[in-house]
Design a protein around this motif. Structure first.
Motif, PDB file in Angstrom:
ATOM      1  N   TYR A  61       0.653  -1.140  -0.131  1.00 42.34           N
ATOM      2  CA  TYR A  61       0.081  -0.032   0.359  1.00 42.34           C
ATOM      3  C   TYR A  61       1.074   1.304  -0.174  1.00 42.34           C
ATOM      4  CZ  TYR A  61      -3.605  -3.222   1.190  1.00 42.34           C
ATOM      5  OH  TYR A  61      -4.083  -4.427   0.788  1.00 42.34           O
ATOM      6  N   LYS A  62       1.999   1.033  -0.404  1.00 41.27           N
ATOM      7  CA  LYS A  62       2.600   2.220  -0.385  1.00 41.27           C
ATOM      8  C   LYS A  62       2.648   2.430  -1.926  1.00 41.27           C
ATOM      9  CE  LYS A  62       5.420   1.427   3.292  1.00 41.27           C
ATOM     10  NZ  LYS A  62       5.355   2.185   4.933  1.00 41.27           N
ATOM     11  N   ILE A 131      -0.667 -10.326  -6.584  1.00 43.04           N
ATOM     12  CA  ILE A 131      -2.287 -10.389  -6.854  1.00 43.04           C
ATOM     13  C   ILE A 131      -2.757  -9.614  -5.500  1.00 43.04           C
ATOM     14  CG2 ILE A 131      -3.575 -12.396  -5.466  1.00 43.04           C
ATOM     15  CD1 ILE A 131      -2.692 -14.657  -6.255  1.00 43.04           C
ATOM     16  N   VAL A 132      -1.971  -9.339  -4.470  1.00 41.76           N
ATOM     17  CA  VAL A 132      -2.719  -7.622  -3.785  1.00 41.76           C
ATOM     18  C   VAL A 132      -2.524  -6.559  -4.020  1.00 41.76           C
ATOM     19  CG1 VAL A 132      -2.522  -7.128  -0.747  1.00 41.76           C
ATOM     20  CG2 VAL A 132      -1.944  -9.676  -1.300  1.00 41.76           C
ATOM     21  N   PHE A 133      -1.504  -6.849  -4.954  1.00 39.24           N
ATOM     22  CA  PHE A 133      -1.685  -5.603  -5.084  1.00 39.24           C
ATOM     23  C   PHE A 133      -2.451  -5.351  -6.406  1.00 39.24           C
ATOM     24  CE2 PHE A 133      -0.327  -2.529  -9.212  1.00 39.24           C
ATOM     25  CZ  PHE A 133       0.308  -1.429  -7.822  1.00 39.24           C
ATOM     26  N   TYR A 134      -2.674  -5.919  -6.848  1.00 28.96           N
ATOM     27  CA  TYR A 134      -3.917  -6.208  -8.656  1.00 28.96           C
ATOM     28  C   TYR A 134      -5.698  -5.997  -7.051  1.00 28.96           C
ATOM     29  CZ  TYR A 134      -7.560  -7.455 -12.169  1.00 28.96           C
ATOM     30  OH  TYR A 134      -7.858  -7.762 -13.273  1.00 28.96           O
ATOM     31  N   LEU A 135      -6.002  -7.006  -6.234  1.00 31.55           N
ATOM     32  CA  LEU A 135      -7.010  -7.017  -5.485  1.00 31.55           C
ATOM     33  C   LEU A 135      -6.854  -5.031  -5.094  1.00 31.55           C
ATOM     34  CD1 LEU A 135      -7.355  -9.886  -3.501  1.00 31.55           C
ATOM     35  CD2 LEU A 135      -8.947  -9.491  -5.765  1.00 31.55           C
ATOM     36  N   ASN A 136      -6.138  -4.520  -4.271  1.00 32.65           N
ATOM     37  CA  ASN A 136      -6.260  -3.268  -4.234  1.00 32.65           C
ATOM     38  C   ASN A 136      -6.214  -2.385  -4.919  1.00 32.65           C
ATOM     39  OD1 ASN A 136      -5.810  -1.262  -2.218  1.00 32.65           O
ATOM     40  ND2 ASN A 136      -4.113  -0.766  -2.747  1.00 32.65           N
ATOM     41  N   LEU A 137      -5.804  -2.769  -6.401  1.00 38.66           N
ATOM     42  CA  LEU A 137      -5.972  -1.405  -7.347  1.00 38.66           C
ATOM     43  C   LEU A 137      -7.783  -1.276  -7.600  1.00 38.66           C
ATOM     44  CD1 LEU A 137      -3.772  -1.741  -9.803  1.00 38.66           C
ATOM     45  CD2 LEU A 137      -3.717  -0.172  -8.783  1.00 38.66           C
ATOM     46  N   LEU A 138      -7.841  -3.226  -7.485  1.00 36.49           N
ATOM     47  CA  LEU A 138      -9.756  -2.778  -8.207  1.00 36.49           C
ATOM     48  C   LEU A 138     -10.802  -2.131  -6.838  1.00 36.49           C
ATOM     49  CD1 LEU A 138      -9.484  -7.070  -8.834  1.00 36.49           C
ATOM     50  CD2 LEU A 138     -10.066  -4.442 -10.464  1.00 36.49           C
ATOM     51  N   TYR A 139     -10.152  -2.284  -5.791  1.00 35.22           N
ATOM     52  CA  TYR A 139     -11.077  -2.182  -4.534  1.00 35.22           C
ATOM     53  C   TYR A 139     -11.131  -0.272  -4.593  1.00 35.22           C
ATOM     54  CZ  TYR A 139     -12.171  -0.057  -0.252  1.00 35.22           C
ATOM     55  OH  TYR A 139     -13.069   0.365   1.120  1.00 35.22           O
ATOM     56  N   GLU A 140      -9.691   0.382  -5.017  1.00 35.96           N
ATOM     57  CA  GLU A 140      -9.510   1.520  -4.893  1.00 35.96           C
ATOM     58  C   GLU A 140     -10.387   2.048  -6.239  1.00 35.96           C
ATOM     59  OE1 GLU A 140      -5.729   2.581  -5.034  1.00 35.96           O
ATOM     60  OE2 GLU A 140      -5.041   2.077  -2.858  1.00 35.96           O
ATOM     61  N   LEU A 145     -14.903   4.837  -7.687  1.00 38.32           N
ATOM     62  CA  LEU A 145     -15.920   4.753  -8.979  1.00 38.32           C
ATOM     63  C   LEU A 145     -17.575   5.194  -7.712  1.00 38.32           C
ATOM     64  CD1 LEU A 145     -15.850   2.366 -11.331  1.00 38.32           C
ATOM     65  CD2 LEU A 145     -16.047   4.408 -12.234  1.00 38.32           C
ATOM     66  N   THR A 146     -17.667   4.712  -7.260  1.00 35.02           N
ATOM     67  CA  THR A 146     -18.330   5.079  -6.058  1.00 35.02           C
ATOM     68  C   THR A 146     -18.401   6.623  -5.326  1.00 35.02           C
ATOM     69  OG1 THR A 146     -18.783   3.236  -5.833  1.00 35.02           O
ATOM     70  CG2 THR A 146     -19.989   4.355  -3.226  1.00 35.02           C
ATOM     71  N   GLU A 147     -17.265   7.638  -5.400  1.00 33.16           N
ATOM     72  CA  GLU A 147     -17.556   8.590  -5.461  1.00 33.16           C
ATOM     73  C   GLU A 147     -17.488   9.476  -6.248  1.00 33.16           C
ATOM     74  OE1 GLU A 147     -13.832   9.231  -3.628  1.00 33.16           O
ATOM     75  OE2 GLU A 147     -14.127   8.755  -1.310  1.00 33.16           O
ATOM     76  N   ILE A 148     -17.537   8.628  -6.901  1.00 29.37           N
ATOM     77  CA  ILE A 148     -18.123   9.134  -8.255  1.00 29.37           C
ATOM     78  C   ILE A 148     -19.430   9.497  -8.367  1.00 29.37           C
ATOM     79  CG2 ILE A 148     -18.343  10.261 -10.566  1.00 29.37           C
ATOM     80  CD1 ILE A 148     -14.787   8.887 -10.635  1.00 29.37           C
ATOM     81  N   GLU A 149     -19.897   8.360  -8.393  1.00 29.43           N
ATOM     82  CA  GLU A 149     -21.902   8.688  -8.521  1.00 29.43           C
ATOM     83  C   GLU A 149     -22.301   9.493  -7.150  1.00 29.43           C
ATOM     84  OE1 GLU A 149     -23.116   7.742 -10.706  1.00 29.43           O
ATOM     85  OE2 GLU A 149     -21.286   6.826 -11.989  1.00 29.43           O
ATOM     86  N   GLN A 150     -21.522   9.192  -6.048  1.00 26.41           N
ATOM     87  CA  GLN A 150     -22.385   9.835  -4.806  1.00 26.41           C
ATOM     88  C   GLN A 150     -21.649  12.085  -5.237  1.00 26.41           C
ATOM     89  OE1 GLN A 150     -23.804   9.103  -2.981  1.00 26.41           O
ATOM     90  NE2 GLN A 150     -24.071  10.704  -1.226  1.00 26.41           N
TER      91      GLN A 150
END
Length: 336
Positions: A61-62, A131-140, A145-150
């Motif tokens: 997460y750095k 795997i962890v890096f990719y999952l973190n990218l997907l989450y971010e 996208l959620t923030e943009i919609e909000q």
């Protein structure tokens, strides 16, 4: 986005899948005597990959020096692979067989075997890290996208509120202009003119986050004329602003909110008039009133001051200051 699983459960699942995939090829030459070996092999890799996953949480997460932190993670992972094997061998001699079926490993000397363990650690940890890096990218990405919609939803609601608020003021403003031409009394004409100025200013702020202090004070002059028609000499307001400060900016309507707040919460009478001072000092705007709180007043929601605080945080990251001292209630506003 609400996470269904905890971070640890994710790590356990990832470690389980990788260990199972690494153990799966050994089923090709499986016999009854190999079942215990396969289980031990799976658990050996499962614990190792889980340690890599836990370690990855400190590096993946750095946001700065990514290459450096990745290199440190891989180096530590290689060393963990070696020490993990050596510790198990020290307590369980049979664990040496768990990596003895790697190609050509029996032909390598001890130093090269350790080197192979080191590179095996790098390989497994790199898979975990990716795997962890990719999952973190997907989450971010999902979170963004959620923030943009909000934000889109809030903007639409604000536009609708603005439209609703403009319909009535426009009608009232036009009606006031007509009324001014109908009345003959001079004081009534002045009152209507000041009220028109107030609504003209409000209509001009539809998309403005900041306004000059001069414009705000011009509005306040009209607003105070209306207030004084109600309270007469029971309210006194003095304004002492330097020429330099007049060119600086404030969020619109902050002075009106503070004056309204003072009127709402303090005793106002001819015997004890409410005295409000507005002055500037060192790029700060002071709004001060004598503190004479009402004995009974409806419970304050604090929305007015909270509104001002949030607007300053949004516009400049500067904070307002509020103080009650020596029978005075003072609010200090940064001039922007």
């Amino acid at each position: 986005m609400k996470m269904k699983w905890s971070a640890l459960n994710k790590g356990i699942l990832i470690s389980f899948v990788i260990s199972a995939l690494a153990t799966a090829p050994r089923f090709i030459r499986l016999n009854k005597d190999d079942l215990q070996y396969l289980f031990n092999h799976f658990m050996y890799l499962f614990v190792l990959t889980l340690m890599y996953w836990i370690l990855s949480q400190a590096f993946v997460y750095k946001k700065k020096k990514v290459i450096l932190y990745t290199a440190i993670f891989l180096l530590l992972s290689g060393l963990i692979s070696i020490f993990y094997q050596l510790i198990l061998e020290a307590f369980f001699g049979d664990f040496r067989i768990l990596y003895s079926d790697f190609p050509l490993i029996r032909d390598l000397n001890e130093k090269k075997q350790l080197l192979m363990l080191f590179f095996r650690g790098i390989l497994f940890s790199a898979i975990i890290y990716f795997i962890v890096f990719y999952l973190n990218l997907l989450y971010e990405k999902q979170h963004a996208l959620t923030e943009i919609e909000q934000l889109k939803k809030e903007k639409l609601e604000a536009q609708l509120d603005s439209l609703k608020q403009q319909i009535s003021p426009h009608f009232l403003f036009n009606s006031l202009s007509t009324l001014r031409t109908m009345v003959t009394d001079e004081s009534s004409k002045v009152y209507i003119n000041k009220l028109s100025n107030v609504y003209r200013y409000l209509l001009s702020l539809s998309d403005s986050n900041l306004t000059s202090l001069k414009e705000e004070l011009d509005f306040i002059e009209s607003y105070l004329h209306i207030v004084k028609e109600r309270f007469e000499e029971a309210i006194e307001v003095s304004v002492n602003i330097s020429a330099e400060a007049l060119q600086l900016q404030v969020p619109p309507l902050v002075l009106q909110l503070l004056i309204e707040n003072a009127i709402k919460h303090n005793v106002i009478s001819f015997e004890d008039p409410l005295k409000i001072e507005i002055f500037d000092k060192e790029k700060m705007l002071f709004v001060r009133n004598n503190y004479q709180p009402k004995s009974s007043v409806e419970k304050s929601t604090g929305k007015g001051l909270q509104n001002i605080k949030k607007r300053y945080e949004y516009l400049s990251e500067q904070e307002i200051e509020i103080a009650v001292k020596d029978d005075y209630f003072t609010v200090k506003l940064p001039l922007l």
